[in-house]
Design an enzyme around this catalytic site. Structure first.
Site, mmCIF file in Angstrom:
data_model
loop_
_atom_site.group_PDB
_atom_site.id
_atom_site.type_symbol
_atom_site.label_atom_id
_atom_site.label_comp_id
_atom_site.label_asym_id
_atom_site.label_seq_id
_atom_site.Cartn_x
_atom_site.Cartn_y
_atom_site.Cartn_z
ATOM 1 N N GLN B 252 -78.638 15.571 -36.568
ATOM 2 C CA GLN B 252 -79.037 15.908 -37.934
ATOM 3 C C GLN B 252 -77.838 16.319 -38.766
ATOM 4 O O GLN B 252 -77.671 15.910 -39.913
ATOM 5 C CB GLN B 252 -80.049 17.058 -37.880
ATOM 6 C CG GLN B 252 -80.864 17.196 -39.122
ATOM 7 C CD GLN B 252 -81.628 15.919 -39.415
ATOM 8 O OE1 GLN B 252 -82.047 15.225 -38.502
ATOM 9 N NE2 GLN B 252 -81.762 15.586 -40.668
ATOM 10 N N HIS B 255 -75.405 13.934 -40.749
ATOM 11 C CA HIS B 255 -75.827 13.235 -41.964
ATOM 12 C C HIS B 255 -75.084 13.715 -43.198
ATOM 13 O O HIS B 255 -74.753 12.931 -44.080
ATOM 14 C CB HIS B 255 -77.325 13.456 -42.220
ATOM 15 C CG HIS B 255 -78.197 12.466 -41.530
ATOM 16 N ND1 HIS B 255 -78.140 11.119 -41.783
ATOM 17 C CD2 HIS B 255 -79.158 12.612 -40.595
ATOM 18 C CE1 HIS B 255 -79.028 10.488 -41.030
ATOM 19 N NE2 HIS B 255 -79.660 11.359 -40.296
ATOM 20 N N GLU B 320 -88.686 19.065 -42.102
ATOM 21 C CA GLU B 320 -88.821 17.610 -42.184
ATOM 22 C C GLU B 320 -89.076 17.031 -40.776
ATOM 23 O O GLU B 320 -90.037 16.336 -40.544
ATOM 24 C CB GLU B 320 -87.517 17.050 -42.770
ATOM 25 C CG GLU B 320 -87.533 15.559 -42.981
ATOM 26 C CD GLU B 320 -86.149 15.030 -43.336
ATOM 27 O OE1 GLU B 320 -85.154 15.792 -43.251
ATOM 28 O OE2 GLU B 320 -86.058 13.840 -43.682
ATOM 29 N N HIS B 321 -88.161 17.349 -39.853
ATOM 30 C CA HIS B 321 -88.312 16.922 -38.452
ATOM 31 C C HIS B 321 -88.554 18.136 -37.578
ATOM 32 O O HIS B 321 -87.821 19.125 -37.674
ATOM 33 C CB HIS B 321 -87.039 16.250 -37.937
ATOM 34 C CG HIS B 321 -86.566 15.100 -38.743
ATOM 35 N ND1 HIS B 321 -85.629 15.241 -39.753
ATOM 36 C CD2 HIS B 321 -86.888 13.782 -38.709
ATOM 37 C CE1 HIS B 321 -85.388 14.049 -40.288
ATOM 38 N NE2 HIS B 321 -86.136 13.147 -39.688
ATOM 39 N N ASP B 354 -86.327 7.879 -35.934
ATOM 40 C CA ASP B 354 -85.516 7.420 -37.070
ATOM 41 C C ASP B 354 -85.433 5.902 -37.114
ATOM 42 O O ASP B 354 -85.378 5.307 -38.193
ATOM 43 C CB ASP B 354 -84.076 7.943 -36.949
ATOM 44 C CG ASP B 354 -83.970 9.413 -37.273
ATOM 45 O OD1 ASP B 354 -84.918 9.967 -37.852
ATOM 46 O OD2 ASP B 354 -82.927 10.019 -36.931
ATOM 47 N N HIS B 413 -121.371 12.726 -76.005
ATOM 48 C CA HIS B 413 -121.646 12.478 -74.588
ATOM 49 C C HIS B 413 -123.161 12.529 -74.338
ATOM 50 O O HIS B 413 -123.728 11.675 -73.652
ATOM 51 C CB HIS B 413 -120.943 13.522 -73.712
ATOM 52 C CG HIS B 413 -119.479 13.269 -73.523
ATOM 53 N ND1 HIS B 413 -118.583 13.235 -74.558
ATOM 54 C CD2 HIS B 413 -118.749 13.034 -72.391
ATOM 55 C CE1 HIS B 413 -117.361 12.999 -74.077
ATOM 56 N NE2 HIS B 413 -117.437 12.881 -72.768
#
Lengths: 422, 422
Positions: B252, B255, B320-321, B354, B413
């Site tokens: 991770q 990145h 996220e993960h 991934d 209406h």
């Protein structure tokens, strides 16, 4: 209403993004900063400034809710309950299960569905205090299983909320109600104050300040689509009754001078009769001025030679509400690609759906039905992927995964896989 | 990595909304205006200015795609195909049917599901040109039934796109590919140019200019969530292997210096071993500088006394993960409320998901897993409500509907309903 024989021009309801004036943008920015910095104090002070109400507390009490029930007649309360039940029942059918898929090699892949923890519902105040809107925004969250549903609405000068809104909120299962409106309410829901715990998502319509504030906090919290003026398109053949068509067009027009009412028909006779009926019925409407302005500015009648042409126009317009008033309305249904809600036949007049039938009346406006949906249970849950890879699958695919990772220059990804091979 | 014995402090990954500097905002505004006004000419000119490429046409030709295949080795192509197939198969299980519900009184209520007509996929260029990202963004749209899928990515100085991106785009079924990046690409997709027909939704990650442009066109078109830096949380007990945990944390971290890698464990022994392993493995990584910065700034190890505490931390972080590396990972699954993707057991290392397993790797970042989902088929369809009210149901409820309408002050209406009673 102008009658237009349809040419091949490309039609679109799509206008511009409502981004307000520079001054409005700046005002919203300041309000959000103040609420972030000062919390309740800022919200109370803006409530005094904008709503004219001097409050000591933002929170609506149990007493106020009980009091609201006493102000409504019993029949109305029971109608609100029945509408709430219908809305609940329809949205329950939207609920989805978590699922898992098994591979023979032992791998399991799936999708877990979890309700959001907490949601904020904005309800406009003043003349636009609609119990039906409360039900439509809250019930899907309730069905989804959201535990905390916070409703906020601007008070009147006396510091009160509409009894209809309070009763609907209580019937729908709102867990807390606040007296706050405008950008300050949105900021309070997104960032939290001493009184208001922040939420994860904000839904509900509002004026330009509310819309700009929602856009500004989008990302920190989720928001629903930003609603534009309302619109109806009626698709009719010669079986449609002009007085009913006209009445439905006007029910849209009375909302807002910016509302759009459009008839698309294969019948010149219907077109002309509707044109006449709209003029006639308009005269006796209490909201005549609003409706007349809407019809004058945005009302149109398109006459086509074939039903195919008419359907093409409907899809280009991608209307929020679509009524199909043809002899066999189901026949068109497969061909309709873009519409928020589709009303079939003369007993499905739009107000039936606005109030009572069960489907949501929070719908994509301004041509956004091309890519947006009615408010629904999916808006109040989120998904998590589940990946349980088996040893067998892992060993069979490890080399492929490392090759892809290395092609992308992500060596640590490849090594993470290889650490399991040792 | 710092080891922290967990106190009762409230944890959160939630940072601020990425809104860029005043200068960046202004630049994006200008770019969008120019593309709206000048179309292709503006896009070509910005492509020269920002990417250094002098193009005569934005569109990638069939020749260029065929050429891309020749530049990749056959094994890689076949791995891309297999990954595409896995992704397709997983997302197919997300597809939903339109449905209709019948009442004995003849009323039919339902929900029609229709794919979006056209979608734009943004793919970053340069060192971050990832074929896997192409597959993950395009396949759910393909499965949903989207007919037009336009991909756009900034070219290099020679005016070329990455062959991996082109091959993945072709394999995934993209219908058109353009050489354009940054805010100008987003503006072109939203407003259209001579070459690029406007789309209804834009997905895909990008830099701050892309993010700001997406936020600016939101409403005119739909967008996916605006992605922040990536993050992983690993939940481990004493059965976890420190070298594997460390390798996953580093995958991770490589990145982005802003990426976050967090271990939450009930085992002080695992905590200390992982701390050591991260340090050791870091030394030999090609992207060591990036990963080290990420670990130093955002890397953390939380040690808890109980698994309940650990799970509470995971939910507060809403990662996220999430990898669950415990003896019986399934046992925790019910308690995880907020996570983009959940990886169970040591053979479900994050890179497996991934690249290859099938679930989407486009996931909610920055704590937005509280309210957002992995990219999925629902993102590429919209719903339309269907309301076909029977005469019987209409007559039974007309009075209730008119009463609600009149309570809300919407006389037209009420009259629309009553026009059917005459």
């Amino acid at each position: 209403m102008k009658i237009i024989k349809v040419s091949d021009e490309k039609l679109s309801l799509r206008r511009t993004i409502e981004s307000g004036t520079e001054k409005q943008q700046q005002a919203v920015k300041t309000i959000i900063e103040q609420v972030k910095a000062l919390g309740d104090q800022a919200v109370l002070s803006y409530t005094k400034q904008f709503d004219g109400a001097e409050l000591t507390s933002l929170k609506v009490t149990q007493d106020e809710i009980e009091n609201a029930y006493e102000q409504l007649d019993d029949e109305l309360i029971s109608i609100i309950r029945e509408a709430a039940k219908n809305i609940y029942n329809f949205h329950e059918k939207q609920k989805r299960n978590s699922w898992i898929d098994f591979d023979e090699n032992g791998t399991m892949l799936g999708q877990k569905i979890t309700p959001l923890d907490c949601v904020g519902v904005y309800v406009p105040g003043g003349t636009a205090a609609y119990p039906s809107s409360v039900l439509m925004n809250v019930m899907p969250a309730k069905v989804a299983g959201v535990q905390r549903i916070a409703l906020t609405s601007p008070p009147n000068e006396k510091g009160e909320l509409s009894p209809g809104v309070l009763v609907a909120a209580n019937e729908a299962g709102v867990t807390e109600v606040y007296k706050a409106g405008g950008a300050q309410a949105i900021a309070a829901l997104a960032y939290g104050t001493e009184t208001i715990t922040p939420v994860d998502k904000i839904v509900g319509p509002g004026n330009i300040y509310v819309a700009l504030a929602k856009r500004a906090v989008f990302g920190l919290v989720d928001i629903d689509m930003i609603a534009g003026p309302s619109e109806i398109v009626i698709l009719a053949d010669d079986s449609a009754r002009a007085n009913e068509v006209a009445a439905d067009l006007l029910s849209q027009a009375e909302h807002d001078p910016m509302a759009t009412s459009i008839l698309v028909t294969t019948s010149i006779v219907v077109a002309e009769n509707v044109q006449r009926e709209v003029k006639r019925q308009l005269q006796s409407l209490p909201r005549k001025n609003i409706a007349a302005l809407s019809i004058e500015q945005y009302g149109k009648i398109y006459v086509t030679e074939t039903m195919e042409q008419a359907v093409r126009i409907v899809n280009e317009l991608a209307p929020e509400h679509l009524e199909i008033l043809t002899e066999h309305p189901e026949e068109c249904l497969a061909k309709i690609k873009h519409a928020g809600a589709i009303f079939l036949g003369r007993y499905s007049s739009e107000p039936v759906g606005d109030y009572f039938a069960g489907p949501n009346h929070v719908l994509p406006t301004n041509g956004t039905a091309r890519f947006s949906s009615p408010l629904n249970v999916d808006d109040f849950v989120k998904k998590s992927s589940i990946i349980s890879y088996s040893k067998e699958a892992f060993l069979a695919n490890a080399e492929k995964i490392t090759k892809l990772a290395r092609y992308e220059g992500l060596e640590a990804h490849a090594r993470a896989v290889e650490s399991r091979l040792k």
